[in-house]
Design a protein around this motif. Structure first.
Motif, PDB file in Angstrom:
ATOM      1  N   UNK A 150       0.836  -1.203   0.000  1.00 38.62           N
ATOM      2  CA  UNK A 150       0.000   0.000   0.000  1.00 38.62           C
ATOM      3  C   UNK A 150       0.870   1.252   0.000  1.00 38.62           C
ATOM      4  N   UNK A 151       1.927   1.234   0.848  1.00 36.06           N
ATOM      5  CA  UNK A 151       2.774   2.428   0.922  1.00 36.06           C
ATOM      6  C   UNK A 151       3.598   2.619  -0.342  1.00 36.06           C
ATOM      7  N   UNK A 152       4.067   1.506  -0.903  1.00 36.71           N
ATOM      8  CA  UNK A 152       4.792   1.617  -2.173  1.00 36.71           C
ATOM      9  C   UNK A 152       3.864   2.223  -3.231  1.00 36.71           C
ATOM     10  N   UNK A 153       2.615   1.711  -3.250  1.00 34.64           N
ATOM     11  CA  UNK A 153       1.667   2.236  -4.228  1.00 34.64           C
ATOM     12  C   UNK A 153       1.420   3.721  -3.990  1.00 34.64           C
ATOM     13  N   UNK A 154       1.367   4.119  -2.708  1.00 33.32           N
ATOM     14  CA  UNK A 154       1.165   5.533  -2.399  1.00 33.32           C
ATOM     15  C   UNK A 154       2.302   6.379  -2.949  1.00 33.32           C
ATOM     16  N   UNK A 155       3.537   5.899  -2.718  1.00 34.67           N
ATOM     17  CA  UNK A 155       4.696   6.660  -3.195  1.00 34.67           C
ATOM     18  C   UNK A 155       4.645   6.776  -4.719  1.00 34.67           C
ATOM     19  N   UNK A 156       4.403   5.643  -5.369  1.00 40.94           N
ATOM     20  CA  UNK A 156       4.390   5.651  -6.839  1.00 40.94           C
ATOM     21  C   UNK A 156       3.281   6.567  -7.355  1.00 40.94           C
ATOM     22  N   UNK A 157       2.073   6.402  -6.789  1.00 36.75           N
ATOM     23  CA  UNK A 157       0.965   7.222  -7.267  1.00 36.75           C
ATOM     24  C   UNK A 157       1.230   8.694  -7.011  1.00 36.75           C
ATOM     25  N   UNK A 158       1.750   8.993  -5.812  1.00 36.79           N
ATOM     26  CA  UNK A 158       2.038  10.393  -5.472  1.00 36.79           C
ATOM     27  C   UNK A 158       3.028  11.007  -6.437  1.00 36.79           C
ATOM     28  N   UNK A 159       4.101  10.269  -6.733  1.00 37.54           N
ATOM     29  CA  UNK A 159       5.124  10.803  -7.630  1.00 37.54           C
ATOM     30  C   UNK A 159       4.569  10.977  -9.041  1.00 37.54           C
ATOM     31  N   UNK A 160       3.836   9.968  -9.497  1.00 36.29           N
ATOM     32  CA  UNK A 160       3.292  10.040 -10.861  1.00 36.29           C
ATOM     33  C   UNK A 160       2.346  11.238 -10.984  1.00 36.29           C
ATOM     34  N   UNK A 161       1.509  11.412  -9.976  1.00 39.75           N
ATOM     35  CA  UNK A 161       0.528  12.489 -10.066  1.00 39.75           C
ATOM     36  C   UNK A 161       1.152  13.866  -9.924  1.00 39.75           C
ATOM     37  N   UNK A 162       2.216  13.962  -9.126  1.00 35.75           N
ATOM     38  CA  UNK A 162       2.696  15.311  -8.820  1.00 35.75           C
ATOM     39  C   UNK A 162       3.875  15.761  -9.658  1.00 35.75           C
ATOM     40  N   UNK A 163       4.621  14.825 -10.285  1.00 35.73           N
ATOM     41  CA  UNK A 163       5.817  15.336 -10.949  1.00 35.73           C
ATOM     42  C   UNK A 163       5.523  15.751 -12.379  1.00 35.73           C
ATOM     43  N   UNK A 164       6.176  16.827 -12.726  1.00 31.84           N
ATOM     44  CA  UNK A 164       5.975  17.435 -14.037  1.00 31.84           C
ATOM     45  C   UNK A 164       6.890  16.800 -15.063  1.00 31.84           C
TER      46      UNK A 164
END
Lengths: 190, 113, 327, 309
Positions: A150-164
């Protein structure tokens, strides 16, 4: 009913947390709103301490101060108005949000007061923190195992959504550009 | 708890005392208001604004990762008598997170946007 | 403990003006003076020879200060005017933002609404990473520690990154300006010292300062000591790492790394003292905006300090508030 | 909690914190005086004279500043340091002898995030703003290594109580077999006390950052508070890594004091030796180099803890 010092402290914390929580919607500054919320959470943490849940209390204070410090940054960045010097409203559709807020509060409050809570069976162990550690590692291990992905998915999703800019922008189409092409220098390996 | 509260009051008391003392010792107790320091120029706008923090991706990774500390402290005090199983589990978990960090690094999460 | 340089007006006790300021400079000096907290002293040093005596006098005046040393309660140079509100008309983003505000509070009271305490709010602009955030304007110089004399760089910031910059040069009238190898070497050492101070190495800054003072006093007969110092510094690995990656495109005809530039400053100073200097290809002050665009604020400060001798024709550190440390 | 020291000890602890902070500040300015070719003695007394100077200054504030947040932040630095010291056992017991002392220290160091950012935000100045945000960027880099570094002694001792942790180290101090955690911890202490080299938030390269607009007693509270935080962090390192009050001849509190002075002195020396570490350089280093190293350190410690149990 005897009112002990702990009871007084608990009610004080309860009032502080509700008032500070309400201030979030009253003040005209993102920073003040965020830190009002932080104060509210600290009061909740202290209330947990008074209930004998020392670890939960401290960790709530620790986590929430940290999260609020970061959240203040987001609030300032992403709310589409001046974050400090103009009158502002933290709610959308004012009337229905007040109704929803009051309604939820009454519902939960009524639940807390009216539900026939079971009486305690047995006594808590002396050291609740190590009991928690043992629970995580033994009886609730499945929680722990589930948390990882779950936490790995959070990190991945967060990075994908926020990085330009992502790896192809930085490292080239074949991911072989070294050092990476970044707008700002610094980092490891250069 | 009581001693912690007492210390909190006492330490803020010292700060307050210093502030009160300063009203006495300062050449003037009334504060004066100035524009912010801009190398001798007047400001063209208020500084309080939508400030662009260019490390927001890193803060997202941080917020996800730090939840882990929730488990780390209770685990730390029981690992000694729980044995090797607890070590393997926790560090397997941490390894997973570190791999996510390595991936995030490649995506440029720790760089300025 | 001697005198030290204050980083901002809030930290300063003494405002020492060297030479004769022109009108533009005088208003800047007044502004700085207004921002200083009492007890404060302002001195005007006309000739280098009188500086020591004046500073001793300053020390006395700071000691004597009592409750009478107060100034006005509100010291603001900014007066709201009609055109202060309007964004530049040739600026499309600004004009768009302006129209936007009209929609919000549509009407005449908006100038008071949008200007708390008479200062406008920051306005938004599109950024290099596709977000719209507010822009802030930060003038750097002329009164700034470790900054070349007379240079004013007005940067537009998105967060701490410079998206745009304009430069102007105030007329600097140095006092007792000589032009001999020792003075040129001292200016190069000044620049090196500034870089070190900004990089957070106060000890090395102090040592370079002493070297520079000895250079001006004629105590350095050749460049040996300067070269030695530069060599030792060049070998400091953490410093090299911290300065690495700070690249200025086109600073001296090509891209240059800040660490190399720092080492070059010592090398040039040595060459001046040894008498084998070649005049460097000086980047004009006009090249500065293009140079700093896209840099982070701290990088800009470091680079401008490193390029100082080429940017400011007068003596570096000509004017700045100094902090008394009572000793 | 029953074992906490009586509250009268608050007075010597606070006086001790003040004296050690002043001495450490004196050491720092004495070194600077030496570098400038001035008398070392004048440097040693500089903190006292600087205190007098700032107490004499007229208070100053900036236009449209958020004074509530700004004042709260400058007032909170010293109490933060006092609270950290309160959890440090001076010998067998601390002022607050809590079973979760270690987590408390972690929670308090996190409050520095709020304090330093608010210092920069409240002032309504570009300089302060840049400084406050730079502090946060740096904090993102040092905080996780700091947390994992704190965990190492907890695993080794099987306790989160500082007095117990320090008592477990008889004979072999944790610093000997957890050197990486010790260094990462010190790194974090420099970070939350905004002392060099971890002080980009207050650096000259951003015109003074969060300190730029501070004058008079506000400035005094923050400058003194930074030293107090450094000393408090060093004091917490003593039970965690340096055997607590263990040592010959002197009483426990004497050794805690001596070790605290040594650690904070070393951190000041390190600060003079190293250039300011800017967050754009450091953020990635903290995550991809320091963090894995500290996690590896924790792994070593827990393997040893399991093996010896």
């Amino acid at each position: 009913m005897n009112l002990s010092l702990v009871d007084v402290g608990f009610w004080l914390c309860a009032v502080v947390s509700v008032v500070a929580g309400a201030l979030v919607f009253y003040v005209d500054s993102m920073a003040r709103a965020t830190y009002a919320l932080a104060v509210s959470f600290v009061a909740v943490g202290v209330a947990l301490l008074l209930m004998g849940q020392a670890y939960m209390g401290v960790i709530v204070i620790l986590m929430m101060v940290m999260e609020m410090a970061v959240m203040a940054v987001y609030m300032v960045m992403f709310m589409g108005m001046n974050p400090a010097l103009m009158p502002m409203s933290m709610v959308h559709s004012h009337r229905s949000s007040i109704a929803a807020g009051v309604g939820t509060f009454l519902l939960l409050g009524a639940g807390a007061v009216l539900v026939p809570w079971p009486t305690r069976r047995g006594a808590p162990t002396g050291d609740v923190t190590s009991a928690l550690g043992e629970a995580i590692m033994e009886s609730h291990m499945i929680v722990m195992i589930a948390m990882g992905p779950v936490m790995v998915a959070t990190i991945v999703a967060g990075v994908v959504l926020s990085s330009h800019r992502t790896r192809y922008d930085r490292l080239g189409d074949d991911l072989d550009r070294r050092p990476a092409d970044d707008p700002q220098p610094g980092g490891v390996g250069r | 708890m009581a001693s912690l509260l007492f210390l909190l009051v006492a330490s803020f008391g010292i700060v307050l005392a210093l502030r009160v003392l300063a009203r006495w010792t300062a050449v003037s107790a009334s504060p004066f208001e100035v524009e912010p320091w801009l190398s001798g120029h007047p400001p063209t706008e208020h500084a309080l604004s939508r400030y662009h923090a260019r490390w927001y991706t890193a803060s997202v990774v941080f917020l996800a990762f730090d939840v882990e500390m929730l488990f780390m402290y209770p685990w730390a005090i029981v690992v000694g008598h729980l044995g090797p199983g607890a070590v393997v589990e926790m560090f397997g978990f941490l390894l997973m997170l570190l791999l996510a960090v390595a991936w995030a690094r490649r995506e440029g999460a720790f760089r300025w946007a | 403990m001697g005198w030290c340089i204050a980083e901002s007006a809030a930290d300063a006790d003494v405002l020492a003006v060297l030479g004769a300021p022109d009108e533009a400079f005088a208003s800047v000096v007044d502004h700085v003076w207004a921002q200083m907290s009492e007890p404060r002293v302002r001195v005007h040093v006309q000739a280098g020879s009188e500086a020591t005596a004046l500073l001793d006098e300053v020390r006395e005046r700071l000691r004597l200060g009592a409750r009478r040393l107060t100034g006005p309660d509100v010291r603001r140079g900014f007066t709201p005017s009609a055109d202060a509100m309007a964004p530049e008309h040739d600026d499309q983003d600004g004009a768009a933002a302006h129209g936007d505000h009209h929609d919000h509070d549509g009407g005449h009271d908006h100038s008071s609404m949008m200007m708390p305490d008479g200062i406008p709010l920051a306005e938004g602009a599109e950024d290099r990473d596709g977000l719209e955030m507010d822009e802030l304007h930060l003038p750097l110089g002329p009164v700034l520690a470790h900054w070349p004399a007379g240079v004013v760089l007005r940067v537009t910031l998105h967060g701490d990154v410079v998206v745009d910059a304009e430069v102007e040069q105030l007329a600097a009238s140095g006092i007792g300006r000589r032009d001999d190898p020792a003075v040129r070497a001292a200016r190069l050492l000044d620049a090196a010292g500034s870089v070190l101070a900004l990089a957070g190495l106060p000890a090395e800054f102090a040592r370079v300062r002493r070297l520079r003072d000895r250079c001006l006093d004629g105590e350095l007969h050749d460049g040996h000591e300067v070269a030695q110092f530069g060599d030792r510094l060049g070998r400091r690995r953490v410093l090299r790492w911290v300065l690495s990656g700070l690249i200025a495109e086109g600073s001296h005809g090509g891209s240059e790394e800040l660490h190399a530039r720092l080492t070059a400053l010592f090398e040039q100073a040595r060459a001046e003292l040894d008498g084998d200097a070649v005049p460097p290809v000086a980047p004009a002050v006009q090249a500065l905006p293009a140079l700093v665009r896209g840099m982070e604020l701290a990088e800009v400060r470091l680079w401008v300090a490193a390029l100082g001798p080429d940017l400011a024709p007068g003596l570096a550190d000509q004017e700045m508030p100094a902090e008394a440390a009572h000793g | 909690m029953a074992d906490s020291l009586p509250l009268v000890y608050v007075v010597p602890v606070m006086v001790g914190l003040a004296v050690v902070s002043l001495s450490v500040a004196g050491l720092s300015s004495a070194l600077e005086a030496r570098d400038r070719g001035l008398s070392v003695g004048s440097g040693l007394t500089l903190p006292l004279r600087e205190t007098a100077r700032l107490m004499r200054q007229r208070p100053r504030r900036t236009v449209s500043a958020d004074r509530l947040l700004w004042r709260s932040a400058s007032s909170a630095v010293i109490p933060l340091a006092v609270l950290i010291v309160a959890f440090v056992p001076l010998g067998a017991h601390a002022l607050v002898d809590h079973p979760l002392g270690l987590v408390w220290i972690n929670a308090l160091d996190v409050v520095a995030w709020a304090v330093m950012w608010l210092l920069g935000w409240g002032v309504n100045s570009v300089t302060g703003l840049v400084g406050g945000y730079r502090f946060l960027a740096l904090a993102l880099g040092y905080e996780l290594p700091l947390m994992f570094a704190l965990t190492a002694p907890a695993i080794a001792a099987g306790s989160l109580n500082l007095a117990e942790i320090s008592a477990t180290q008889d004979g072999l101090w944790f610093v000997v077999w957890t050197p990486v955690a010790f260094v990462a911890y010190c790194w974090g202490v420099l970070g939350f006390s905004v002392r060099p080299p971890m002080d980009p938030g207050a650096g000259s390269d951003v015109n003074g950052g969060i300190l730029a607009e501070l004058a008079a007693v506000d400035r005094l509270l923050v400058l003194a508070g930074r030293y107090a935080l450094l000393v408090a962090g060093s004091a917490a390192a003593v039970p965690l890594f340096l055997g607590g009050g263990a040592g010959p001849l002197l009483p426990g509190w004497g050794w805690v004091l001596i070790k605290t002075i040594l650690v904070s002195g070393l951190l000041v020396l390190a600060g003079r030796r190293l250039p300011t570490l800017r967050p754009d350089k450091l953020l990635e280093l903290g995550w991809v180099v320091v963090l894995p190293l500290v996690v590896a350190q924790d792994l070593v410690v827990s393997v040893i803890a399991v093996a010896t149990n």
